[in-house]
Design a protein around this motif. Structure first.
Motif, PDB file in Angstrom:
ATOM      1  N   TYR A 159      35.944  18.442  17.744  1.00 21.60           N
ATOM      2  CA  TYR A 159      36.075  17.063  16.971  1.00 21.60           C
ATOM      3  C   TYR A 159      35.274  16.113  17.676  1.00 21.60           C
ATOM      4  N   LYS A 160      34.562  15.210  16.913  1.00 29.45           N
ATOM      5  CA  LYS A 160      34.014  13.969  17.563  1.00 29.45           C
ATOM      6  C   LYS A 160      34.481  12.725  16.976  1.00 29.45           C
ATOM      7  N   ILE A 161      35.249  11.973  17.607  1.00 31.79           N
ATOM      8  CA  ILE A 161      35.908  10.995  16.992  1.00 31.79           C
ATOM      9  C   ILE A 161      35.283   9.688  17.341  1.00 31.79           C
ATOM     10  N   ASN A 162      34.711   8.886  16.417  1.00 28.21           N
ATOM     11  CA  ASN A 162      33.999   7.611  16.837  1.00 28.21           C
ATOM     12  C   ASN A 162      35.148   6.564  16.286  1.00 28.21           C
ATOM     13  N   VAL A 163      35.571   5.776  17.281  1.00 29.31           N
ATOM     14  CA  VAL A 163      36.533   4.542  16.749  1.00 29.31           C
ATOM     15  C   VAL A 163      35.929   3.051  16.756  1.00 29.31           C
ATOM     16  N   LYS A 164      35.841   2.593  15.793  1.00 35.06           N
ATOM     17  CA  LYS A 164      35.253   1.233  15.408  1.00 35.06           C
ATOM     18  C   LYS A 164      36.134   0.226  16.346  1.00 35.06           C
ATOM     19  N   ASN A 165      35.566  -0.428  16.801  1.00 29.93           N
ATOM     20  CA  ASN A 165      36.365  -1.690  17.597  1.00 29.93           C
ATOM     21  C   ASN A 165      35.740  -2.880  17.836  1.00 29.93           C
ATOM     22  N   ARG A 166      36.089  -3.883  18.558  1.00 28.02           N
ATOM     23  CA  ARG A 166      35.391  -4.897  19.096  1.00 28.02           C
ATOM     24  C   ARG A 166      35.137  -4.828  20.549  1.00 28.02           C
ATOM     25  N   ASN A 167      35.292  -3.713  21.054  1.00 26.61           N
ATOM     26  CA  ASN A 167      34.696  -3.398  22.550  1.00 26.61           C
ATOM     27  C   ASN A 167      33.069  -3.358  22.411  1.00 26.61           C
ATOM     28  N   SER A 168      32.540  -4.135  23.297  1.00 25.20           N
ATOM     29  CA  SER A 168      31.284  -4.298  23.593  1.00 25.20           C
ATOM     30  C   SER A 168      30.493  -3.069  24.547  1.00 25.20           C
ATOM     31  N   ASP A 169      31.694  -2.669  25.475  1.00 25.25           N
ATOM     32  CA  ASP A 169      31.484  -1.790  26.635  1.00 25.25           C
ATOM     33  C   ASP A 169      32.054  -0.231  26.023  1.00 25.25           C
ATOM     34  N   ARG A 170      31.269   0.462  25.291  1.00 28.84           N
ATOM     35  CA  ARG A 170      31.678   1.524  24.727  1.00 28.84           C
ATOM     36  C   ARG A 170      31.953   2.419  26.038  1.00 28.84           C
ATOM     37  N   LYS A 171      32.922   3.519  25.682  1.00 24.72           N
ATOM     38  CA  LYS A 171      33.298   4.505  26.491  1.00 24.72           C
ATOM     39  C   LYS A 171      33.271   5.804  25.748  1.00 24.72           C
ATOM     40  N   ILE A 172      33.350   6.946  26.547  1.00 27.04           N
ATOM     41  CA  ILE A 172      33.482   7.983  25.810  1.00 27.04           C
ATOM     42  C   ILE A 172      34.579   8.881  26.952  1.00 27.04           C
ATOM     43  N   LYS A 173      35.269   9.630  26.023  1.00 27.20           N
ATOM     44  CA  LYS A 173      36.515  10.644  26.929  1.00 27.20           C
ATOM     45  C   LYS A 173      36.507  11.910  26.107  1.00 27.20           C
ATOM     46  N   ILE A 174      36.480  12.917  26.972  1.00 24.85           N
ATOM     47  CA  ILE A 174      36.529  14.065  26.331  1.00 24.85           C
ATOM     48  C   ILE A 174      37.895  14.790  26.775  1.00 24.85           C
ATOM     49  N   PHE A 175      38.527  15.570  25.771  1.00 26.45           N
ATOM     50  CA  PHE A 175      39.886  15.911  25.958  1.00 26.45           C
ATOM     51  C   PHE A 175      39.681  17.422  25.461  1.00 26.45           C
ATOM     52  N   GLU A 176      39.262  18.391  26.433  1.00 16.33           N
ATOM     53  CA  GLU A 176      39.057  19.827  25.985  1.00 16.33           C
ATOM     54  C   GLU A 176      38.119  19.823  24.685  1.00 16.33           C
ATOM     55  N   ASN A 177      38.746  20.189  23.396  1.00 17.45           N
ATOM     56  CA  ASN A 177      37.744  19.978  22.103  1.00 17.45           C
ATOM     57  C   ASN A 177      37.559  18.894  21.412  1.00 17.45           C
ATOM     58  N   ILE A 178      38.015  17.864  21.893  1.00 19.73           N
ATOM     59  CA  ILE A 178      37.935  16.455  21.200  1.00 19.73           C
ATOM     60  C   ILE A 178      37.106  15.540  22.268  1.00 19.73           C
ATOM     61  N   THR A 179      36.239  14.970  21.606  1.00 18.79           N
ATOM     62  CA  THR A 179      35.650  13.731  22.145  1.00 18.79           C
ATOM     63  C   THR A 179      35.544  12.764  21.420  1.00 18.79           C
ATOM     64  N   ILE A 180      36.023  11.551  22.193  1.00 15.58           N
ATOM     65  CA  ILE A 180      36.365  10.205  21.362  1.00 15.58           C
ATOM     66  C   ILE A 180      35.323   9.175  22.060  1.00 15.58           C
ATOM     67  N   SER A 181      34.876   8.628  21.524  1.00 21.65           N
ATOM     68  CA  SER A 181      33.743   7.461  21.774  1.00 21.65           C
ATOM     69  C   SER A 181      34.452   6.262  21.057  1.00 21.65           C
ATOM     70  N   TYR A 182      34.742   5.367  21.986  1.00 18.56           N
ATOM     71  CA  TYR A 182      35.657   3.955  21.591  1.00 18.56           C
ATOM     72  C   TYR A 182      34.912   2.846  22.559  1.00 18.56           C
TER      73      TYR A 182
END
Length: 182
Positions: A159-182
């Protein structure tokens, strides 16, 4: 050094209120964007010190767009009607693809983790969704060992999860089979 964990036949995600407080809730105490509410299984708001087991923790107060639900064999994080499922490996074999369809399923080995480590993992996931305004999920079928009985009726995904938020400083975290961009 990681402590040796042996849940035996017990569910690995049966947490006490004290554990929830110590390893999960306190991680968000000083975050002004978080308004914690603990609820019982009948949706009554309860104090964290209550003897009534906590079933849900809401991280956005009354809105309930971001909350976690505890069910012993399965814990789920809900964010804007999307469900991220954490399933005890001892019960994954009874889940089918229709049970998990449309949901994100974490493929890490939870039974190897202590309660403190599991709750810390949940806190890390939840922190990615603080301030979320929208969540988009891309799902792809993963390769898996067909001999593994846990996958007899259920197919793992990436899974690739893209989180829309107001953060100008985007981050990426990987948890086993899940990648979250926030």
């Amino acid at each position: 050094m990681q402590e040796e964990v042996n849940y035996g036949s017990k569910a690995c995600m049966k947490f006490s209120n004290e554990e929830l407080w110590k390893y999960l809730i306190t991680r968000f105490e000083n975050n002004p964007a978080v308004a914690i509410r603990a609820l019982s299984d009948d949706d009554r708001e309860i104090e964290i010190t209550s003897s009534t087991p906590i079933q849900f923790i809401c991280f956005d107060g009354e809105k309930q767009d971001l909350f976690i639900s505890f069910n012993g064999n399965q814990t789920s994080i809900f964010v804007y009607d999307e469900e991220i499922m954490f399933i005890d490996e001892n019960t994954k074999g009874i889940y089918t693809t229709s049970d998990t369809f449309g949901n994100v399923v974490y493929e890490g080995d939870l039974r190897k983790l202590s309660h403190a480590e599991i709750l810390s993992l949940f806190a890390d996931f939840i922190s990615c969704f603080i301030g979320a305004e929208k969540v988009e999920i891309i799902e792809e079928e993963a390769t898996y060992d067909e001999e593994n009985m846990q996958y007899k009726y259920y197919k793992p995904h990436i899974y690739k999860i893209n989180v829309k938020n107001r953060n100008s400083d985007r981050k990426i975290k990987i948890f086993e089979n899940i990648t979250i961009s926030y």
